[in-house]
Design an enzyme around this catalytic site. Structure first.
Site, PDB file in Angstrom:
ATOM      1  N   GLY A 142       0.792  -1.234   0.000  1.00  0.00           N
ATOM      2  CA  GLY A 142       0.000   0.000   0.000  1.00  0.00           C
ATOM      3  C   GLY A 142       0.816   1.272   0.000  1.00  0.00           C
ATOM      4  CB  SER A 143       4.296   2.206  -0.899  1.00  0.00           C
ATOM      5  OG  SER A 143       4.409   1.769  -2.226  1.00  0.00           O
ATOM      6  CG  HIS A 183       1.048  -2.994 -15.390  1.00  0.00           C
ATOM      7  ND1 HIS A 183       0.571  -4.154 -14.833  1.00  0.00           N
ATOM      8  CD2 HIS A 183       2.113  -3.356 -16.155  1.00  0.00           C
ATOM      9  CE1 HIS A 183       1.291  -5.175 -15.254  1.00  0.00           C
ATOM     10  NE2 HIS A 183       2.227  -4.718 -16.053  1.00  0.00           N
TER      11      HIS A 183
HETATM   12  C1  GAR Z   1       3.085  -1.290  -7.530  1.00  0.00           C
HETATM   13  O1  GAR Z   1       4.380  -1.285  -8.078  1.00  0.00           O
HETATM   14  C2  GAR Z   1       2.046  -1.431  -8.629  1.00  0.00           C
HETATM   15  O2  GAR Z   1       2.425  -0.810  -9.823  1.00  0.00           O
HETATM   16  C3  GAR Z   1       2.020  -2.927  -8.788  1.00  0.00           C
HETATM   17  O3  GAR Z   1       2.083  -3.436  -7.485  1.00  0.00           O
HETATM   18  C4  GAR Z   1       2.869  -2.551  -6.685  1.00  0.00           C
HETATM   19  C5  GAR Z   1       2.090  -2.281  -5.410  1.00  0.00           C
HETATM   20  O4  GAR Z   1       2.898  -1.631  -4.458  1.00  0.00           O
HETATM   21  N1  GAR Z   1       0.813  -3.341  -9.467  1.00  0.00           N
HETATM   22  C6  GAR Z   1       0.765  -4.417 -10.265  1.00  0.00           C
HETATM   23  O5  GAR Z   1       1.732  -5.147 -10.454  1.00  0.00           O
HETATM   24  C7  GAR Z   1      -0.580  -4.669 -10.918  1.00  0.00           C
HETATM   25  N2  GAR Z   1      -0.464  -5.614 -11.977  1.00  0.00           N
HETATM   26  P1  GAR Z   1       2.217  -0.942  -3.191  1.00  0.00           P
HETATM   27  O6  GAR Z   1       1.284  -1.971  -2.540  1.00  0.00           O
HETATM   28  O7  GAR Z   1       3.380  -0.604  -2.274  1.00  0.00           O
HETATM   29  O8  GAR Z   1       1.497   0.283  -3.667  1.00  0.00           O
END
Ligand code: GAR
Length: 187
Positions: A12-13, A104
């Site tokens: 969730g950053s 993405h």
């Molecule tokens: C992010 O890098 C986002 O782009 C990716 O997951 C990560 C979540 O990080 N999303 C995908 O890969 C979707 N296909 P977070 O939980 O720290 O925001």
């Protein structure tokens, strides 16, 4: 005030970054975070940031109307998938036409589709010896990672970069651009 609802599955950053950005806005605010993972770190972040957060299971999301009804009650102007790993059901998309976007961690249409998330993407980018990668913010449609592209930003991949190095570069791009792109979209 425009209303934003975020779906997230893990750390969730991005959710935190968006929440903090719109804390300082008089135009929009993150009113709710929804997750499919009751142990997701995003729930701790929301608690600290005082944002309402709920977890749901697959039936409530994809088969029954529970999540749809929560969304209908929240009346979001924008639904943001920020590291959300379940396919977004078509019947929910229909109710929120052109209001659901995703981030993405690659330059779509490259490295999209089922199973392409997080480190899997960065590993594939390094294995294929790409010289650049980046982020894509796009509308969500019924197919994984295929909706209309709103924004992309690029970074270089060095021959010495590991998948972890690429992940760090992508994280920086996401922190730098995502809130501003959402802000523009809501105008
Ligand atoms: C992010 O890098 C986002 O782009 C990716 O997951 C990560 C979540 O990080 N999303 C995908 O890969 C979707 N296909 P977070 O939980 O720290 O925001």
């Amino acid at each position: 005030m425009k209303r934003i609802v975020i779906f997230a599955s893990g750390s969730g950053s991005n959710a935190e970054n968006l929440i903090k950005f719109f804390h300082n806005s008089d135009k929009a605010s993150v009113i709710q975070v929804l997750t499919n993972n009751p142990h997701a770190k995003v729930l701790d972040r929301c608690k600290k940031l005082n944002v309402s957060a709920l977890s749901f299971n697959r039936v409530a999301f994809s088969k029954a109307d529970d999540v749809l009804n929560i969304l209908k009650a929240s009346q979001p102007d924008l639904i943001i998938l920020a590291g959300f790993l379940w396919k977004f059901p078509e019947f929910i998309l229909k109710s929120f036409n052109n209001k659901v976007i995703n981030i993405h961690p690659a330059l779509l249409p490259k490295y999209g589709g089922k199973g392409m998330y997080g480190m899997n993407v960065h590993q594939a980018v390094v294995e294929n010896k790409e010289t650049e990668t980046g982020i894509t913010i796009h509308y969500v449609n019924e197919n994984y990672d295929e909706g209309a592209i709103i924004f992309q930003a690029k970074c270089s991949v060095l021959s010495t970069d590991s998948a972890e190095d690429v992940a760090k570069k992508i994280h920086l791009l996401e922190m730098q651009h995502f809130p501003e792109v959402v802000n523009e979209l809501l105008k």
